[in-house]
Design an enzyme around this catalytic site. Structure first.
Site, PDB file in Angstrom:
ATOM      1  N   ASP A  66       0.982  -1.222   0.075  1.00 53.26           N
ATOM      2  CA  ASP A  66       0.339   0.232  -0.084  1.00 53.26           C
ATOM      3  C   ASP A  66       1.173   1.531   0.176  1.00 53.26           C
ATOM      4  O   ASP A  66       1.509   1.632   0.556  1.00 53.26           O
ATOM      5  CB  ASP A  66      -0.733  -0.054   1.300  1.00 53.26           C
ATOM      6  N   SER A 146      -1.562  12.824 -15.528  1.00 53.83           N
ATOM      7  CA  SER A 146      -3.077  12.486 -16.792  1.00 53.83           C
ATOM      8  C   SER A 146      -2.944  13.531 -17.042  1.00 53.83           C
ATOM      9  O   SER A 146      -2.672  14.888 -16.911  1.00 53.83           O
ATOM     10  CB  SER A 146      -3.910  12.576 -15.187  1.00 53.83           C
ATOM     11  N   TYR A 162      -9.113  14.967  -7.800  1.00 62.06           N
ATOM     12  CA  TYR A 162      -8.067  14.399  -8.700  1.00 62.06           C
ATOM     13  C   TYR A 162      -7.319  14.954  -9.687  1.00 62.06           C
ATOM     14  O   TYR A 162      -6.350  14.891  -9.371  1.00 62.06           O
ATOM     15  CB  TYR A 162      -8.374  13.288  -8.972  1.00 62.06           C
ATOM     16  N   LYS A 166      -2.928  15.349 -10.075  1.00 65.90           N
ATOM     17  CA  LYS A 166      -2.304  15.687 -11.528  1.00 65.90           C
ATOM     18  C   LYS A 166      -1.872  16.514 -11.632  1.00 65.90           C
ATOM     19  O   LYS A 166      -0.474  16.382 -12.193  1.00 65.90           O
ATOM     20  CB  LYS A 166      -2.859  14.835 -12.054  1.00 65.90           C
TER      21      LYS A 166
END
Length: 255
Positions: A66, A146, A162, A166
């Site tokens: 993890d 991304s 999110y 990025k």
């Protein structure tokens, strides 16, 4: 031709989708790969299938990890150093994208987005670079970023944390390049920024199934192998070439 014969690499977030495609293709290219993820059983499943298909043992070594747990990262790096003696590349692919609006999102979703996508990536990178420097390897760090991190676009509702994570990866990529340059190493760092890729990232992050299905049915998509091809291109560039940013979008993407 196996262009990565004898190289050793770690792929983070390799249980399925992009990470699994990258790990399999690296092994096809002759590399010894340590694919890691929270759900190691999924890695073991595709690794067994790869072994049956290729008949080549010793190239894929799944580990549970993890990337929000520093002790897990340390254990992976220690395994690589003890087992193989060195590390040639790290691919940071682990990411999460829960539906969490900035005005009403759950704290745990917002926090985990930053922990997985930014802090975990940073800690894995730090430990990989430490091992590379300790063993005299001019290695390569690859961040799977991304297009959401390249400009502020109209994101789906609940996707802006999110996107922010990025954008952070974009800064971390350039920051690491400068810091590695300034200390005189030849370690390279690259960002590969896909557009929409057909994976389970939304479903796995808790996005409602209806929303998940609509995203892929209403938009053109890349496939995970497309991103794996991009990573191979980046890693096999000549030593004097650093592919700093590689953007990969599906033809006709609207975003």
């Amino acid at each position: 031709m196996q262009r990565l014969q004898g190289k050793v690499g770690v792929v983070v977030g390799a249980s399925e989708g992009i990470g699994a495609a990258i790990a399999r293709q690296l092994a096809d290219e002759g590399a010894v790969v340590v694919p890691v993820a929270r759900n190691v059983a999924k890695i073991q499943e595709w690794a067994a299938e790869w072994l049956r298909e290729k008949g080549v043992e010793g190239r894929v070594h799944p580990l549970q990890c993890d990337n929000t747990r520093e002790e897990d990262i340390d254990r992976v790096i220690a395994f690589v150093e003890k087992t193989f003696g060195k590390l040639h590349f790290l691919v940071n692919n682990a990411a999460t994208c829960p539906h969490a609006t900035l005005y009403d999102g759950k704290t745990e979703d917002l926090r985990r987005t930053l922990e997985v996508n930014v802090l975990g990536l940073s800690l894995f990178t730090r430990e990989a670079v430490r091992l590379m420097r300790r063993t005299g390897v001019d290695g390569h760090i690859v961040h799977i970023n991304s297009t959401s991190g390249q400009s502020i676009v109209q994101e789906p509702e609940g996707n802006y944390m999110y996107a922010a994570s990025k954008h952070a990866v974009r800064v971390l990529t350039e920051g690491l390049r400068r810091e590695l340059r300034d200390i005189g190493t030849k370690i390279r760092v690259s960002s590969v920024s896909p557009g929409l890729v057909r994976t389970n990232i939304f479903a796995n992050s808790g996005v409602p199934q209806e929303t998940n299905d609509a995203i892929f049915s209403e938009n053109v998509c890349l496939e995970p192998k497309d991103i794996a091809d991009a990573v191979i291109y980046v890693l096999t560039a000549p030593p004097h070439v650093q592919v700093h940013e590689l953007t990969v979008q599906p033809n006709g993407e609207k975003w």
